[in-house]
Design a protein around this motif. Structure first.
Motif, PDB file in Angstrom:
ATOM      1  N   GLU A  55       0.901  -1.267   0.210  1.00 11.84           N
ATOM      2  CA  GLU A  55      -0.189  -0.062  -0.030  1.00 11.84           C
ATOM      3  C   GLU A  55       0.797   1.113   0.034  1.00 11.84           C
ATOM      4  O   GLU A  55       0.544   2.331  -0.640  1.00 11.84           O
ATOM      5  CB  GLU A  55      -0.922  -0.111   1.394  1.00 11.84           C
ATOM      6  N   ALA A  56       2.197   1.394   0.905  1.00 11.36           N
ATOM      7  CA  ALA A  56       2.848   2.308   0.776  1.00 11.36           C
ATOM      8  C   ALA A  56       3.473   2.527  -0.851  1.00 11.36           C
ATOM      9  O   ALA A  56       3.762   3.729  -0.811  1.00 11.36           O
ATOM     10  CB  ALA A  56       3.924   2.257   2.004  1.00 11.36           C
ATOM     11  N   ALA A  57       3.929   1.596  -0.975  1.00 11.42           N
ATOM     12  CA  ALA A  57       4.526   1.613  -2.396  1.00 11.42           C
ATOM     13  C   ALA A  57       3.582   2.078  -3.437  1.00 11.42           C
ATOM     14  O   ALA A  57       3.874   2.929  -4.377  1.00 11.42           O
ATOM     15  CB  ALA A  57       5.110   0.253  -2.970  1.00 11.42           C
ATOM     16  N   GLN A  58       2.420   1.735  -3.555  1.00  9.72           N
ATOM     17  CA  GLN A  58       1.150   2.225  -4.240  1.00  9.72           C
ATOM     18  C   GLN A  58       1.159   3.677  -3.973  1.00  9.72           C
ATOM     19  O   GLN A  58       0.923   4.366  -5.061  1.00  9.72           O
ATOM     20  CB  GLN A  58      -0.096   1.381  -4.147  1.00  9.72           C
ATOM     21  N   ARG A  59       0.830   4.209  -2.748  1.00  6.99           N
ATOM     22  CA  ARG A  59       0.759   5.429  -2.371  1.00  6.99           C
ATOM     23  C   ARG A  59       1.852   6.161  -3.052  1.00  6.99           C
ATOM     24  O   ARG A  59       1.655   7.390  -3.541  1.00  6.99           O
ATOM     25  CB  ARG A  59       0.371   5.766  -1.045  1.00  6.99           C
ATOM     26  N   GLN A  60       2.950   5.940  -2.605  1.00  7.20           N
ATOM     27  CA  GLN A  60       4.241   6.276  -3.271  1.00  7.20           C
ATOM     28  C   GLN A  60       4.267   6.693  -4.653  1.00  7.20           C
ATOM     29  O   GLN A  60       4.537   7.757  -5.226  1.00  7.20           O
ATOM     30  CB  GLN A  60       5.541   5.900  -2.686  1.00  7.20           C
ATOM     31  N   ALA A  61       3.850   5.807  -5.327  1.00  6.53           N
ATOM     32  CA  ALA A  61       3.738   5.795  -6.722  1.00  6.53           C
ATOM     33  C   ALA A  61       2.838   6.831  -7.355  1.00  6.53           C
ATOM     34  O   ALA A  61       3.113   7.604  -8.365  1.00  6.53           O
ATOM     35  CB  ALA A  61       3.385   4.281  -7.503  1.00  6.53           C
ATOM     36  N   VAL A  62       1.600   7.027  -6.744  1.00  6.54           N
ATOM     37  CA  VAL A  62       0.462   7.892  -6.978  1.00  6.54           C
ATOM     38  C   VAL A  62       1.131   9.063  -6.771  1.00  6.54           C
ATOM     39  O   VAL A  62       0.790  10.162  -7.434  1.00  6.54           O
ATOM     40  CB  VAL A  62      -0.928   7.444  -6.197  1.00  6.54           C
ATOM     41  N   GLU A  63       1.774   9.134  -5.588  1.00 11.63           N
ATOM     42  CA  GLU A  63       1.969  10.736  -5.116  1.00 11.63           C
ATOM     43  C   GLU A  63       3.189  11.150  -5.907  1.00 11.63           C
ATOM     44  O   GLU A  63       3.442  12.166  -6.547  1.00 11.63           O
ATOM     45  CB  GLU A  63       2.631  10.588  -3.702  1.00 11.63           C
ATOM     46  N   GLU A  64       4.050  10.182  -6.439  1.00  7.06           N
ATOM     47  CA  GLU A  64       5.281  10.316  -7.613  1.00  7.06           C
ATOM     48  C   GLU A  64       4.728  10.859  -8.546  1.00  7.06           C
ATOM     49  O   GLU A  64       5.289  11.618  -9.571  1.00  7.06           O
ATOM     50  CB  GLU A  64       6.373   9.278  -7.692  1.00  7.06           C
ATOM     51  N   ALA A  65       3.685  10.319  -9.102  1.00  5.23           N
ATOM     52  CA  ALA A  65       3.007  10.590 -10.424  1.00  5.23           C
ATOM     53  C   ALA A  65       2.311  11.976 -10.211  1.00  5.23           C
ATOM     54  O   ALA A  65       2.533  13.015 -11.183  1.00  5.23           O
ATOM     55  CB  ALA A  65       1.795   9.658 -10.788  1.00  5.23           C
ATOM     56  N   LYS A  66       1.737  12.265  -9.183  1.00  4.90           N
ATOM     57  CA  LYS A  66       1.201  13.673  -9.200  1.00  4.90           C
ATOM     58  C   LYS A  66       2.227  14.484  -9.100  1.00  4.90           C
ATOM     59  O   LYS A  66       2.216  15.809  -9.448  1.00  4.90           O
ATOM     60  CB  LYS A  66       0.275  13.688  -7.689  1.00  4.90           C
ATOM     61  N   LEU A  67       3.441  14.301  -8.229  1.00  4.67           N
ATOM     62  CA  LEU A  67       4.644  15.167  -8.366  1.00  4.67           C
ATOM     63  C   LEU A  67       5.292  15.466  -9.517  1.00  4.67           C
ATOM     64  O   LEU A  67       5.534  16.515  -9.932  1.00  4.67           O
ATOM     65  CB  LEU A  67       5.607  14.522  -7.170  1.00  4.67           C
ATOM     66  N   GLY A  68       5.142  14.283 -10.420  1.00  8.84           N
ATOM     67  CA  GLY A  68       5.730  14.428 -11.780  1.00  8.84           C
ATOM     68  C   GLY A  68       4.770  15.496 -12.496  1.00  8.84           C
ATOM     69  O   GLY A  68       5.415  16.204 -13.374  1.00  8.84           O
ATOM     70  N   GLU A  69       3.614  15.219 -12.472  1.00  6.89           N
ATOM     71  CA  GLU A  69       2.655  15.995 -13.243  1.00  6.89           C
ATOM     72  C   GLU A  69       2.734  17.525 -12.548  1.00  6.89           C
ATOM     73  O   GLU A  69       2.795  18.296 -13.510  1.00  6.89           O
ATOM     74  CB  GLU A  69       1.265  15.890 -13.103  1.00  6.89           C
ATOM     75  N   SER A  70       2.971  17.745 -11.314  1.00  6.50           N
ATOM     76  CA  SER A  70       2.940  19.089 -10.800  1.00  6.50           C
ATOM     77  C   SER A  70       4.682  19.683 -11.374  1.00  6.50           C
ATOM     78  O   SER A  70       4.406  21.029 -12.032  1.00  6.50           O
ATOM     79  CB  SER A  70       3.047  19.151  -9.422  1.00  6.50           C
ATOM     80  N   LEU A  71       5.564  18.937 -11.553  1.00  6.29           N
ATOM     81  CA  LEU A  71       6.734  19.406 -11.793  1.00  6.29           C
ATOM     82  C   LEU A  71       6.673  19.762 -13.299  1.00  6.29           C
ATOM     83  O   LEU A  71       7.314  20.685 -13.671  1.00  6.29           O
ATOM     84  CB  LEU A  71       7.949  18.259 -11.521  1.00  6.29           C
TER      85      LEU A  71
END
Length: 177
Positions: free
Chosen positions: A110-126
């Protein structure tokens, strides 16, 4: 002192001294009473007291043997229950460790999945921020030419006293002068 009455038995003379047990005249009667008393005591001991005492001892030995047997049986039962309890504890420990490992795996997933989602959001924001920065830089660079032209016109007017034309300034800035 008066003479002692006679009872029809031979009595030692007064003052003869000594104990009657040591006088041989008394021994036959003492022997008869000794044999009678010995026989009575012997019969009572063999027929009454020794069997009762033997029965009591046998009963006590039987009770002790029974208690020891029961104690051994209880000890074996207790050891069996302790072994069963140890087995149950080991099984419970193994089950708890398995559950903990599964829960840890789920939490990590779950933590890896949340991290992937957050990294995707962060990538989009970046990416969006980089696009905004590029747009702002491009806009600033577009304005730099206009600002340079205005600044050059102001400097030429200040230095020469004559205003330069826009075509002259653009030609000078582009390097075609």
């Amino acid at each position: 002192m008066a003479d002692a009455p006679t009872t029809g038995t031979t009595a030692p003379a007064e003052g003869a001294g000594g104990l009657p047990q040591f006088d041989t005249a008394w021994w036959p009667g003492e022997m008869v009473w000794f044999v009678i008393i010995f026989a009575v005591v012997f019969v009572l001991m063999t027929k009454v007291f020794v069997p009762r005492l033997g029965g009591t001892i046998t009963e006590r030995e039987d009770r002790i043997a029974g208690d020891i047997a029961q104690a051994r049986k209880l000890k074996e039962q207790a050891e069996a229950q302790a072994a069963a309890a140890d087995a149950e504890i080991a099984a419970a420990r193994a089950s708890a460790q398995k559950m903990a490992a599964e829960a840890k795996g789920r939490v990590q997933a779950e933590a890896a999945q949340r991290q992937a989602v957050e990294e995707a959001k962060l990538g989009e924001s970046l990416a969006a921020a980089e696009a905004q920065i590029r747009a702002a830089r491009d806009q600033a660079m577009a304005n730099v030419g206009a600002i340079a032209a205005e600044t050059a016109q102001a400097i030429v007017a200040k230095l020469t006293g004559q205003a330069a034309t826009t075509a002259e300034v653009e030609a000078a800035l582009s390097g075609r002068a």
